[in-house]
Design a protein around this motif. Structure first.
Motif, mmCIF file in Angstrom:
data_model
loop_
_atom_site.group_PDB
_atom_site.id
_atom_site.type_symbol
_atom_site.label_atom_id
_atom_site.label_comp_id
_atom_site.label_asym_id
_atom_site.label_seq_id
_atom_site.Cartn_x
_atom_site.Cartn_y
_atom_site.Cartn_z
ATOM 1 N N GLN A 125 -9.479 -2.133 -4.864
ATOM 2 C CA GLN A 125 -10.181 -0.859 -4.833
ATOM 3 C C GLN A 125 -11.204 -0.759 -5.978
ATOM 4 N N LEU A 126 -10.809 -1.233 -7.143
ATOM 5 C CA LEU A 126 -11.722 -1.203 -8.288
ATOM 6 C C LEU A 126 -12.911 -2.139 -8.053
ATOM 7 N N ARG A 127 -12.660 -3.298 -7.457
ATOM 8 C CA ARG A 127 -13.754 -4.229 -7.153
ATOM 9 C C ARG A 127 -14.725 -3.607 -6.139
ATOM 10 N N GLU A 128 -14.179 -2.881 -5.180
ATOM 11 C CA GLU A 128 -15.044 -2.210 -4.204
ATOM 12 C C GLU A 128 -15.920 -1.173 -4.896
ATOM 13 N N HIS A 129 -15.334 -0.450 -5.835
ATOM 14 C CA HIS A 129 -16.116 0.546 -6.566
ATOM 15 C C HIS A 129 -17.200 -0.139 -7.401
ATOM 16 N N LEU A 130 -16.869 -1.249 -8.019
ATOM 17 C CA LEU A 130 -17.859 -1.993 -8.813
ATOM 18 C C LEU A 130 -19.015 -2.478 -7.947
ATOM 19 N N ALA A 131 -18.711 -2.851 -6.709
ATOM 20 C CA ALA A 131 -19.769 -3.284 -5.794
ATOM 21 C C ALA A 131 -20.723 -2.132 -5.495
ATOM 22 N N LEU A 132 -20.171 -0.933 -5.314
ATOM 23 C CA LEU A 132 -21.011 0.252 -5.091
ATOM 24 C C LEU A 132 -21.854 0.538 -6.331
ATOM 25 N N GLU A 133 -21.246 0.412 -7.500
ATOM 26 C CA GLU A 133 -21.982 0.608 -8.752
ATOM 27 C C GLU A 133 -23.149 -0.363 -8.858
ATOM 28 N N SER A 134 -22.869 -1.627 -8.571
ATOM 29 C CA SER A 134 -23.895 -2.656 -8.686
ATOM 30 C C SER A 134 -25.093 -2.347 -7.801
ATOM 31 N N ALA A 135 -24.812 -1.918 -6.571
ATOM 32 C CA ALA A 135 -25.894 -1.566 -5.648
ATOM 33 C C ALA A 135 -26.665 -0.355 -6.160
ATOM 34 N N ALA A 136 -25.944 0.624 -6.707
ATOM 35 C CA ALA A 136 -26.583 1.845 -7.180
ATOM 36 C C ALA A 136 -27.425 1.608 -8.424
ATOM 37 N N VAL A 137 -26.989 0.684 -9.279
ATOM 38 C CA VAL A 137 -27.749 0.387 -10.504
ATOM 39 C C VAL A 137 -29.146 -0.114 -10.165
ATOM 40 N N ASN A 138 -29.263 -0.812 -9.028
ATOM 41 C CA ASN A 138 -30.565 -1.341 -8.609
ATOM 42 C C ASN A 138 -31.340 -0.359 -7.730
ATOM 43 N N ASP A 139 -30.772 0.824 -7.554
ATOM 44 C CA ASP A 139 -31.393 1.834 -6.699
ATOM 45 C C ASP A 139 -32.126 2.842 -7.576
ATOM 46 N N ALA A 140 -33.135 3.475 -7.018
ATOM 47 C CA ALA A 140 -33.914 4.466 -7.774
ATOM 48 C C ALA A 140 -33.245 5.834 -7.758
ATOM 49 N N ALA A 141 -32.177 6.012 -6.980
ATOM 50 C CA ALA A 141 -31.514 7.308 -6.867
ATOM 51 C C ALA A 141 -30.586 7.525 -8.063
ATOM 52 N N VAL A 142 -31.110 8.148 -9.105
ATOM 53 C CA VAL A 142 -30.356 8.315 -10.350
ATOM 54 C C VAL A 142 -29.094 9.167 -10.172
ATOM 55 N N PRO A 143 -29.136 10.299 -9.438
ATOM 56 C CA PRO A 143 -27.916 11.106 -9.313
ATOM 57 C C PRO A 143 -26.727 10.338 -8.738
ATOM 58 N N GLY A 144 -26.963 9.559 -7.679
ATOM 59 C CA GLY A 144 -25.873 8.793 -7.080
ATOM 60 C C GLY A 144 -25.327 7.742 -8.026
ATOM 61 N N ARG A 145 -26.223 7.099 -8.733
ATOM 62 C CA ARG A 145 -25.811 6.080 -9.714
ATOM 63 C C ARG A 145 -24.986 6.710 -10.832
ATOM 64 N N THR A 146 -25.442 7.852 -11.314
ATOM 65 C CA THR A 146 -24.739 8.550 -12.390
ATOM 66 C C THR A 146 -23.349 8.953 -11.946
ATOM 67 N N ARG A 147 -23.246 9.461 -10.724
ATOM 68 C CA ARG A 147 -21.961 9.883 -10.194
ATOM 69 C C ARG A 147 -20.993 8.702 -10.072
ATOM 70 N N LEU A 148 -21.465 7.576 -9.562
ATOM 71 C CA LEU A 148 -20.596 6.409 -9.395
ATOM 72 C C LEU A 148 -20.092 5.879 -10.736
ATOM 73 N N LEU A 149 -20.964 5.825 -11.722
ATOM 74 C CA LEU A 149 -20.563 5.318 -13.034
ATOM 75 C C LEU A 149 -19.520 6.225 -13.676
ATOM 76 N N ALA A 150 -19.660 7.526 -13.502
ATOM 77 C CA ALA A 150 -18.655 8.452 -14.029
ATOM 78 C C ALA A 150 -17.360 8.356 -13.231
ATOM 79 N N ASP A 151 -17.499 8.212 -11.911
ATOM 80 C CA ASP A 151 -16.321 8.165 -11.036
ATOM 81 C C ASP A 151 -15.433 6.954 -11.308
ATOM 82 N N PHE A 152 -15.989 5.896 -11.890
ATOM 83 C CA PHE A 152 -15.169 4.729 -12.219
ATOM 84 C C PHE A 152 -13.961 5.157 -13.040
ATOM 85 N N HIS A 153 -14.190 6.012 -14.014
ATOM 86 C CA HIS A 153 -13.116 6.448 -14.910
ATOM 87 C C HIS A 153 -12.093 7.301 -14.157
ATOM 88 N N LEU A 154 -12.554 8.058 -13.154
ATOM 89 C CA LEU A 154 -11.638 8.864 -12.355
ATOM 90 C C LEU A 154 -10.839 8.000 -11.382
#
Length: 241
Positions: A125-154
């Motif tokens: 599950q954590l690896r799946e979340h990291l994959a989403l993070e990786s995709a978002a880091v390369n995306d221009a959509a800052v809100p989604g990226r910010t949310r995913l990076l914070a959600d890792f801790h949750l």
């Protein structure tokens, strides 16, 4: 750093507003939407929150909006000022340090417990979340990226099954987003993602010491990249020409 009221944009976080919904449900919908907008850095510190405008957005009375503001005020995400109204909070440097100290205490405890009991399914599950993070880091959509990076801790915290702890951490993470905006964080999304990967690697090895060290280092790095101690301006030196 306040935004002009014309820049205020809040989109309901769940379903479209229902004029006949119970007041409590409508209140929570407003709370959830404003909280999400802060966490995703769509609402800036100091932004004025108009009762009338938010009431129109959610099709509720100003009384319901005030109830939402009161709840957000208790969570220290909104400040209520007599005769002026409600504003998104502007955390001080001292508050920022307190927030990160509490995060360090909570997340260290979470890491120690989870690393000793984590399952292969949870690693997946954590690896799946990291994959989403990786995709978002390369995306221009800052809100989604910010949310995913914070959600890792949750995601990590939820694996312990302690809802009280998860809620406490969720509130601290939202306040961290405000702090990052207020104090101009220079910690890049790419750095955060790389540090998350290293933490999951330690979880997979069941290396408690390494996991705790990496979580602590991650939080220190984020805090150190905040401008909590801006350079003092010497007006005498500047103006003495």
């Amino acid at each position: 750093m306040a935004r002009s009221p014309t820049q205020l944009k809040i989109v309901p976080a769940t379903l479209a507003p229902d004029a006949h919904a119970p007041a409590a449900g409508a209140t929570q919908r407003i709370v959830d939407s404003i909280t999400a907008a802060i966490a995703e850095r769509r609402l800036m510190p100091g932004t004025k929150l108009s009762e009338q405008k938010i009431g129109d957005i959610f099709e509720v009375s100003r009384t319901v909006v005030r109830q939402a503001f009161n709840q957000l005020s208790r969570d220290r995400l909104v400040v209520l000022e007599p005769a002026r109204g409600a504003f998104v909070a502007t955390p001080s440097a001292e508050e920022a340090r307190d927030v990160f100290e509490m995060r360090s205490i909570l997340e260290t405890a979470v890491t120690k417990r989870l690393c000793a009991t984590i399952t292969e399914e949870q690693i997946r599950q954590l690896r799946e979340h990291l994959a989403l993070e990786s995709a978002a880091v390369n995306d221009a959509a800052v809100p989604g990226r910010t949310r995913l990076l914070a959600d890792f801790h949750l995601v990590v915290a939820r694996m312990l099954g302690n809802e009280v702890l998860t809620q406490m951490l969720s509130e601290l993470l939202t306040r961290s987003s405000l702090i990052a905006l207020m104090h101009q964080s220079s910690h890049s999304a790419g750095e955060s993602h790389s540090e998350h990967v290293a933490i999951v690697d330690a979880f997979e090895r069941r290396d408690v010491k390494a996991a705790v060290r990496l979580v602590g280092k991650h939080l220190i790095n984020v805090q150190h990249n905040l401008n909590l101690d801006p350079q003092q301006v010497d007006l005498a030196e500047i103006l003495n020409r």
